[in-house]
Design a protein around this motif. Sequence first.
Motif, PDB file in Angstrom:
ATOM      1  N   MET A   1       0.951  -0.852  -0.106  1.00 24.00           N
ATOM      2  CA  MET A   1      -0.153  -0.475   0.376  1.00 24.00           C
ATOM      3  C   MET A   1       0.795   1.342  -0.093  1.00 24.00           C
ATOM      4  N   ALA A   2       0.673   1.883  -0.751  1.00 23.28           N
ATOM      5  CA  ALA A   2       1.228   3.396  -0.789  1.00 23.28           C
ATOM      6  C   ALA A   2       1.444   4.258   0.315  1.00 23.28           C
ATOM      7  N   ARG A   3       2.127   4.829   1.032  1.00 22.47           N
ATOM      8  CA  ARG A   3       2.352   5.969   1.908  1.00 22.47           C
ATOM      9  C   ARG A   3       2.408   7.074   1.308  1.00 22.47           C
ATOM     10  N   LEU A   4       1.642   8.351   2.198  1.00 21.10           N
ATOM     11  CA  LEU A   4       1.744   9.382   2.292  1.00 21.10           C
ATOM     12  C   LEU A   4       2.659   9.919   2.272  1.00 21.10           C
ATOM     13  N   SER A   5       3.426  11.227   1.542  1.00 21.23           N
ATOM     14  CA  SER A   5       4.619  11.678   1.697  1.00 21.23           C
ATOM     15  C   SER A   5       4.652  13.322   1.426  1.00 21.23           C
ATOM     16  N   LEU A   6       4.583  14.273   2.731  1.00 26.59           N
ATOM     17  CA  LEU A   6       4.587  15.597   2.375  1.00 26.59           C
ATOM     18  C   LEU A   6       6.123  16.224   2.169  1.00 26.59           C
ATOM     19  N   HIS A   7       6.082  16.537   1.034  1.00 25.05           N
ATOM     20  CA  HIS A   7       7.498  17.955   1.475  1.00 25.05           C
ATOM     21  C   HIS A   7       7.375  18.870   0.471  1.00 25.05           C
ATOM     22  N   PHE A   8       7.477  19.959   1.162  1.00 23.14           N
ATOM     23  CA  PHE A   8       7.280  21.038   0.438  1.00 23.14           C
ATOM     24  C   PHE A   8       8.142  22.106   0.531  1.00 23.14           C
ATOM     25  N   PRO A   9       7.740  23.223  -0.657  1.00 27.50           N
ATOM     26  CA  PRO A   9       8.970  24.118  -0.539  1.00 27.50           C
ATOM     27  C   PRO A   9       9.959  25.033   0.558  1.00 27.50           C
ATOM     28  N   GLU A  10      10.591  25.342   1.229  1.00 27.42           N
ATOM     29  CA  GLU A  10      11.944  25.991   1.928  1.00 27.42           C
ATOM     30  C   GLU A  10      10.796  27.118   2.027  1.00 27.42           C
TER      31      GLU A  10
ATOM     32  N   GLN B   1       6.907  23.803  17.566  1.00 30.49           N
ATOM     33  CA  GLN B   1       6.817  24.887  16.335  1.00 30.49           C
ATOM     34  C   GLN B   1       6.129  24.641  15.209  1.00 30.49           C
ATOM     35  N   PHE B   2       5.092  25.660  15.173  1.00 26.72           N
ATOM     36  CA  PHE B   2       4.362  25.036  13.937  1.00 26.72           C
ATOM     37  C   PHE B   2       4.998  26.286  12.687  1.00 26.72           C
ATOM     38  N   GLU B   3       5.195  25.977  11.431  1.00 28.38           N
ATOM     39  CA  GLU B   3       5.910  27.006  10.575  1.00 28.38           C
ATOM     40  C   GLU B   3       4.423  26.931   9.360  1.00 28.38           C
ATOM     41  N   VAL B   4       4.169  27.467   9.210  1.00 32.51           N
ATOM     42  CA  VAL B   4       2.732  27.965   7.994  1.00 32.51           C
ATOM     43  C   VAL B   4       3.310  28.838   6.758  1.00 32.51           C
ATOM     44  N   GLY B   5       2.951  28.083   5.243  1.00 35.12           N
ATOM     45  CA  GLY B   5       2.737  28.576   4.219  1.00 35.12           C
ATOM     46  C   GLY B   5       1.440  28.506   3.903  1.00 35.12           C
ATOM     47  N   VAL B   6       1.367  28.887   2.497  1.00 35.65           N
ATOM     48  CA  VAL B   6       0.445  28.790   1.358  1.00 35.65           C
ATOM     49  C   VAL B   6       1.384  27.947  -0.273  1.00 35.65           C
TER      50      VAL B   6
ATOM     51  N   PRO C   1     -10.074  35.869  -2.583  1.00 41.52           N
ATOM     52  CA  PRO C   1     -10.802  37.260  -3.687  1.00 41.52           C
ATOM     53  C   PRO C   1      -9.715  37.994  -3.872  1.00 41.52           C
ATOM     54  N   GLU C   2      -8.996  38.565  -5.009  1.00 38.06           N
ATOM     55  CA  GLU C   2      -7.704  39.482  -5.232  1.00 38.06           C
ATOM     56  C   GLU C   2      -6.890  39.729  -3.754  1.00 38.06           C
ATOM     57  N   SER C   3      -7.693  40.978  -2.842  1.00 36.68           N
ATOM     58  CA  SER C   3      -7.331  40.507  -1.639  1.00 36.68           C
ATOM     59  C   SER C   3      -6.090  39.409  -0.937  1.00 36.68           C
ATOM     60  N   PHE C   4      -6.601  38.365  -0.896  1.00 41.15           N
ATOM     61  CA  PHE C   4      -5.995  37.330  -0.348  1.00 41.15           C
ATOM     62  C   PHE C   4      -4.767  36.875  -1.734  1.00 41.15           C
ATOM     63  N   ARG C   5      -4.963  36.750  -2.900  1.00 39.05           N
ATOM     64  CA  ARG C   5      -3.666  36.044  -3.744  1.00 39.05           C
ATOM     65  C   ARG C   5      -3.342  37.602  -3.929  1.00 39.05           C
ATOM     66  N   THR C   6      -3.265  38.544  -2.977  1.00 41.64           N
ATOM     67  CA  THR C   6      -2.343  39.722  -3.416  1.00 41.64           C
ATOM     68  C   THR C   6      -1.114  39.618  -1.883  1.00 41.64           C
ATOM     69  N   LYS C   7      -1.886  39.121  -0.915  1.00 37.89           N
ATOM     70  CA  LYS C   7      -0.759  38.977   0.295  1.00 37.89           C
ATOM     71  C   LYS C   7       0.770  37.748   0.047  1.00 37.89           C
ATOM     72  N   PHE C   8       0.235  37.097  -0.955  1.00 39.18           N
ATOM     73  CA  PHE C   8       1.241  36.477  -1.033  1.00 39.18           C
ATOM     74  C   PHE C   8       1.622  36.033  -2.271  1.00 39.18           C
ATOM     75  N   PRO C   9       2.317  36.705  -2.652  1.00 43.00           N
ATOM     76  CA  PRO C   9       2.958  37.032  -4.351  1.00 43.00           C
ATOM     77  C   PRO C   9       3.375  35.760  -4.842  1.00 43.00           C
ATOM     78  N   LEU C  10       4.465  35.289  -3.882  1.00 41.14           N
ATOM     79  CA  LEU C  10       5.283  34.236  -4.873  1.00 41.14           C
ATOM     80  C   LEU C  10       4.691  33.348  -5.055  1.00 41.14           C
ATOM     81  N   VAL C  11       2.865  32.713  -4.102  1.00 39.12           N
ATOM     82  CA  VAL C  11       3.076  31.314  -4.758  1.00 39.12           C
ATOM     83  C   VAL C  11       2.480  31.091  -5.903  1.00 39.12           C
ATOM     84  N   ASN C  12       2.637  29.621  -6.346  1.00 40.84           N
ATOM     85  CA  ASN C  12       2.978  28.912  -7.734  1.00 40.84           C
ATOM     86  C   ASN C  12       1.012  28.830  -7.463  1.00 40.84           C
ATOM     87  N   TRP C  13       0.990  28.847  -9.101  1.00 39.21           N
ATOM     88  CA  TRP C  13      -0.686  28.644  -9.153  1.00 39.21           C
ATOM     89  C   TRP C  13      -1.185  27.013  -9.871  1.00 39.21           C
TER      90      TRP C  13
END
Length: 147
Positions: free
Chosen positions: A1-10, A84-89, A133-145
């Motif tokens: 069975m495949a296991r979930l693997s989570l990796h995020f950009p620093e 410690q919780f590091e949070v990103g989008v 909302p545009e107001s949300f998106r502009t808070k995080f300009p470096l997020v990939n789409w």
Amino acid sequence: MARLSLHFPENQYCYTTLLTVRVTDINAANHLGNDSMISMISEARARFLFEFGIGETEDNGTGIIVTDLATTYKAEAHARDQLQFEVGVMDFNKYGGDITFRITRPYDHSLIAMAKSGFVFYDYKQASVVAMPESFRTKFPLVNWLA
């Protein structure tokens, strides 16, 4: 069975908060329970949104709704541990994206868990998904789409 693997950009983490494991968060195996970890992830998400001036529900009835949650556990946490919780989008699309979490124990640098919470914007009055909302998106300009 495949296991979930989570990796995020620093570079996608943009907020950090500390939470303490309470005695009431401990399960029968004497470590942080899954249900309590989910509650702590929710608290970290709420703090993150508050820090960026984002209401979980706005006066017009539009808000953020969680669509899914994936968590991988790497080590145990115990009562009175500071976590410690590091949070990103990341991975924005027309309607939402992902909020990511890296949870560590700072004093020994142990990785406790990784998590990803999908979200969309939702009009609670109309009971329907709405565009980000545009107001949300502009808070995080470096997020990939996502397409």
